[in-house]
Design a protein around this motif. Sequence first.
Motif, PDB file in Angstrom:
ATOM      1  N   GLU A 198       0.830  -1.207   0.000  1.00 60.92           N
ATOM      2  CA  GLU A 198       0.000   0.000   0.000  1.00 60.92           C
ATOM      3  C   GLU A 198       0.860   1.252   0.000  1.00 60.92           C
ATOM      4  N   LEU A 199       1.957   1.204   0.745  1.00 57.21           N
ATOM      5  CA  LEU A 199       2.870   2.344   0.803  1.00 57.21           C
ATOM      6  C   LEU A 199       3.485   2.618  -0.569  1.00 57.21           C
ATOM      7  N   LEU A 200       3.959   1.568  -1.227  1.00 58.44           N
ATOM      8  CA  LEU A 200       4.558   1.724  -2.551  1.00 58.44           C
ATOM      9  C   LEU A 200       3.528   2.188  -3.573  1.00 58.44           C
ATOM     10  N   PHE A 201       2.300   1.668  -3.485  1.00 59.82           N
ATOM     11  CA  PHE A 201       1.246   2.083  -4.398  1.00 59.82           C
ATOM     12  C   PHE A 201       0.913   3.561  -4.187  1.00 59.82           C
ATOM     13  N   THR A 202       0.792   3.971  -2.933  1.00 59.67           N
ATOM     14  CA  THR A 202       0.479   5.362  -2.620  1.00 59.67           C
ATOM     15  C   THR A 202       1.584   6.293  -3.107  1.00 59.67           C
ATOM     16  N   LEU A 203       2.833   5.912  -2.893  1.00 61.83           N
ATOM     17  CA  LEU A 203       3.962   6.714  -3.361  1.00 61.83           C
ATOM     18  C   LEU A 203       3.940   6.821  -4.882  1.00 61.83           C
ATOM     19  N   GLY A 204       3.729   5.718  -5.550  1.00 61.58           N
ATOM     20  CA  GLY A 204       3.674   5.715  -7.014  1.00 61.58           C
ATOM     21  C   GLY A 204       2.559   6.584  -7.556  1.00 61.58           C
ATOM     22  N   GLN A 205       1.391   6.506  -6.934  1.00 66.22           N
ATOM     23  CA  GLN A 205       0.262   7.326  -7.366  1.00 66.22           C
ATOM     24  C   GLN A 205       0.535   8.811  -7.130  1.00 66.22           C
ATOM     25  N   ARG A 206       1.210   9.113  -6.059  1.00 61.85           N
ATOM     26  CA  ARG A 206       1.560  10.507  -5.767  1.00 61.85           C
ATOM     27  C   ARG A 206       2.511  11.039  -6.843  1.00 61.85           C
ATOM     28  N   ILE A 207       3.509  10.257  -7.210  1.00 64.04           N
ATOM     29  CA  ILE A 207       4.442  10.647  -8.265  1.00 64.04           C
ATOM     30  C   ILE A 207       3.689  10.852  -9.576  1.00 64.04           C
ATOM     31  N   ASP A 236      14.572   3.951 -17.478  1.00 62.95           N
ATOM     32  CA  ASP A 236      13.727   3.324 -18.493  1.00 62.95           C
ATOM     33  C   ASP A 236      12.263   3.637 -18.223  1.00 62.95           C
ATOM     34  N   LYS A 237      11.488   3.707 -19.299  1.00 70.52           N
ATOM     35  CA  LYS A 237      10.058   3.962 -19.158  1.00 70.52           C
ATOM     36  C   LYS A 237       9.385   2.839 -18.370  1.00 70.52           C
ATOM     37  N   SER A 238       9.819   1.605 -18.599  1.00 74.64           N
ATOM     38  CA  SER A 238       9.216   0.483 -17.877  1.00 74.64           C
ATOM     39  C   SER A 238       9.460   0.603 -16.370  1.00 74.64           C
ATOM     40  N   THR A 239      10.608   1.136 -15.991  1.00 72.85           N
ATOM     41  CA  THR A 239      10.914   1.333 -14.576  1.00 72.85           C
ATOM     42  C   THR A 239       9.980   2.373 -13.972  1.00 72.85           C
ATOM     43  N   LEU A 240       9.792   3.489 -14.671  1.00 70.70           N
ATOM     44  CA  LEU A 240       8.886   4.520 -14.170  1.00 70.70           C
ATOM     45  C   LEU A 240       7.468   3.979 -14.064  1.00 70.70           C
ATOM     46  N   SER A 241       7.053   3.220 -15.038  1.00 73.49           N
ATOM     47  CA  SER A 241       5.719   2.634 -15.000  1.00 73.49           C
ATOM     48  C   SER A 241       5.548   1.745 -13.771  1.00 73.49           C
ATOM     49  N   LYS A 242       6.545   0.928 -13.490  1.00 70.76           N
ATOM     50  CA  LYS A 242       6.502   0.058 -12.315  1.00 70.76           C
ATOM     51  C   LYS A 242       6.462   0.874 -11.029  1.00 70.76           C
ATOM     52  N   ILE A 243       7.207   1.975 -10.982  1.00 76.06           N
ATOM     53  CA  ILE A 243       7.208   2.846  -9.809  1.00 76.06           C
ATOM     54  C   ILE A 243       5.828   3.454  -9.615  1.00 76.06           C
ATOM     55  N   GLU A 244       5.266   4.006 -10.685  1.00 74.13           N
ATOM     56  CA  GLU A 244       3.964   4.664 -10.583  1.00 74.13           C
ATOM     57  C   GLU A 244       2.844   3.685 -10.229  1.00 74.13           C
ATOM     58  N   GLU A 290      10.648  18.861 -10.012  1.00 76.85           N
ATOM     59  CA  GLU A 290      10.841  20.158  -9.355  1.00 76.85           C
ATOM     60  C   GLU A 290       9.968  20.293  -8.107  1.00 76.85           C
ATOM     61  N   VAL A 291      10.007  19.230  -7.285  1.00 75.71           N
ATOM     62  CA  VAL A 291       9.313  19.227  -6.000  1.00 75.71           C
ATOM     63  C   VAL A 291      10.263  18.689  -4.939  1.00 75.71           C
ATOM     64  N   SER A 292       9.976  18.996  -3.690  1.00 75.69           N
ATOM     65  CA  SER A 292      10.784  18.466  -2.600  1.00 75.69           C
ATOM     66  C   SER A 292      10.288  17.063  -2.252  1.00 75.69           C
ATOM     67  N   MET A 293      11.112  16.314  -1.567  1.00 78.40           N
ATOM     68  CA  MET A 293      10.688  14.989  -1.119  1.00 78.40           C
ATOM     69  C   MET A 293       9.500  15.132  -0.180  1.00 78.40           C
ATOM     70  N   HIS A 294       9.489  16.188   0.586  1.00 80.15           N
ATOM     71  CA  HIS A 294       8.370  16.460   1.480  1.00 80.15           C
ATOM     72  C   HIS A 294       7.055  16.532   0.710  1.00 80.15           C
ATOM     73  N   GLU A 295       7.083  17.169  -0.452  1.00 80.01           N
ATOM     74  CA  GLU A 295       5.870  17.294  -1.260  1.00 80.01           C
ATOM     75  C   GLU A 295       5.401  15.952  -1.812  1.00 80.01           C
ATOM     76  N   ILE A 296       6.330  15.059  -2.065  1.00 80.80           N
ATOM     77  CA  ILE A 296       5.969  13.729  -2.560  1.00 80.80           C
ATOM     78  C   ILE A 296       5.200  12.957  -1.479  1.00 80.80           C
ATOM     79  N   PHE A 297       5.636  13.131  -0.245  1.00 79.33           N
ATOM     80  CA  PHE A 297       4.980  12.405   0.849  1.00 79.33           C
ATOM     81  C   PHE A 297       3.787  13.154   1.363  1.00 79.33           C
TER      82      PHE A 297
END
Length: 71
Positions: A7-16, A37-45, A64-71
């Motif tokens: 859930e944490l990884l999914f939430t982080l990916g959706q935020r990105i 790679d595009k496939s890597t970004l897709s997996k992250i998101e 162009e965001v801080s890590m704080h903004e990602i979380f």
Amino acid sequence: MVIGEKELLFTLGQRIKNIRQTKGLTQNVLVVRCHMDKSTLSKIENGKVNISYVTLYRICKALEVSMHEIF
């Protein structure tokens, strides 16, 4: 309530993904900026991979965001 790792990884990916889309960037543009790679970004998101601190830093810098903004 403790959030599970998946859930944490999914939430982080959706935020990105949401930030990327809000900024009007395609995955292609972001992968060029992040040097990945595009496939890597897709997996992250989609929350399919656990990313490193360095990868998260690169994504934040490219968006162009801080890590704080990602979380």
